[in-house]
Design an enzyme around this catalytic site. Structure first.
Site, mmCIF file in Angstrom:
data_model
loop_
_atom_site.group_PDB
_atom_site.id
_atom_site.type_symbol
_atom_site.label_atom_id
_atom_site.label_comp_id
_atom_site.label_asym_id
_atom_site.label_seq_id
_atom_site.Cartn_x
_atom_site.Cartn_y
_atom_site.Cartn_z
ATOM 1 N NE ARG A 1 -28.793 -21.645 -3.234
ATOM 2 C CZ ARG A 1 -28.403 -22.604 -4.050
ATOM 3 N NH1 ARG A 1 -27.158 -23.028 -4.016
ATOM 4 N NH2 ARG A 1 -29.211 -23.119 -4.944
ATOM 5 C CG ASP B 1 -43.000 -27.002 -5.487
ATOM 6 O OD1 ASP B 1 -41.807 -27.383 -5.608
ATOM 7 O OD2 ASP B 1 -43.948 -27.797 -5.308
ATOM 8 C CG ASN C 1 -36.893 -26.729 -14.031
ATOM 9 O OD1 ASN C 1 -35.902 -26.212 -14.545
ATOM 10 N ND2 ASN C 1 -36.882 -27.962 -13.558
ATOM 11 C CG HIS D 1 -36.516 -32.878 -14.381
ATOM 12 N ND1 HIS D 1 -35.324 -32.645 -13.725
ATOM 13 C CD2 HIS D 1 -36.786 -34.202 -14.230
ATOM 14 C CE1 HIS D 1 -34.895 -33.781 -13.204
ATOM 15 N NE2 HIS D 1 -35.756 -34.740 -13.492
#
Ligand code: GRF
Length: 203
Positions: free
Chosen positions: A64, A144, A110, A112
């Site tokens: 990853r 974060d 972002n 959401h």
């Protein structure tokens, strides 16, 4: 102000950003669209608008952390510093948790589909319904290292109706979410902001 948008799916939030930047003198411009998978509508929307794209799938990397570095490289190639010294990235329906290499180099927003800190994660709409909440909504926040835990920029409230399905509720949330995203990004990048003790204040 150059911005890269990251997508994983239908890209209607991306489309709202494209439309806003074409229709008005927004203080930001989408310089590239990135995705974690090929063949999605979000990439087609970018291509139709003449915006360069890149694809960076997690499965192409054994670790990853290697994907994180590869994504940071794609972003760095596409995205010059804005005049505030930041490199701005918008995660608009991008369904991957970003790693530290990306987060150290880029300022990531972002959107959401729930009222954080309630119902974080990949199933915010479903989880709010299952809990029996009467309202939910959308949240624009800085990213974060947690999952949907970053400082909140803006929120919209959406009522949950008795006859809602997950799809009908999500569609209503997305109407609010798209407007929140366009306005929030424009505010942050036109007037600037302060961030202190988790509190984001527009200047
Ligand atoms: C949005 O509701 C976003 O918040 C969530 O997935 C949806 C993406 O929609 N993570 P779209 O791809 O922008 O249409």
């Amino acid at each position: 102000m150059p911005v890269v948008v990251l997508v994983s799916g239908s890209g209607t939030n991306l489309q709202a950003l494209i439309d806003a930047s074409q229709g008005n003198a927004t203080p930001w411009q989408i310089v590239a669209v990135g995705a974690d998978r090929p063949g999605i509508a979000g990439l087609e929307r970018a291509e139709s608008a003449g915006i360069p794209t890149f694809v960076c799938p997690v499965k192409d990397y054994p670790q990853r952390s290697e994907w994180d570095t590869a994504l940071a490289d794609h972003l760095m190639n596409a995205l010059p510093e804005a005049h505030d010294g930041r490199r701005w990235v918008v995660s608009a329906g991008f369904m991957k948790v970003l790693g530290t290499t990306v987060l150290n180099e880029f300022t990531v927003l972002n959107t959401h589909p729930a009222l954080l800190p309630a119902f974080p994660g990949a199933h915010g709409v479903r989880d709010a319904m299952a809990y029996g909440a009467k309202v939910t909504g959308a949240t624009l926040h800085f990213v974060d290292e947690g999952v949907d835990t970053g400082p909140i920029v803006s929120q919209r409230i959406v009522a949950i109706n008795d006859d809602d399905t997950e799809d009908s509720l999500h569609e209503r949330i997305k109407v609010a979410e798209r407007d929140m995203l366009v306005r929030g990004l424009t505010s942050l990048l036109s007037t600037g902001f302060t961030l202190s003790d988790r509190k984001v204040t527009l200047l």
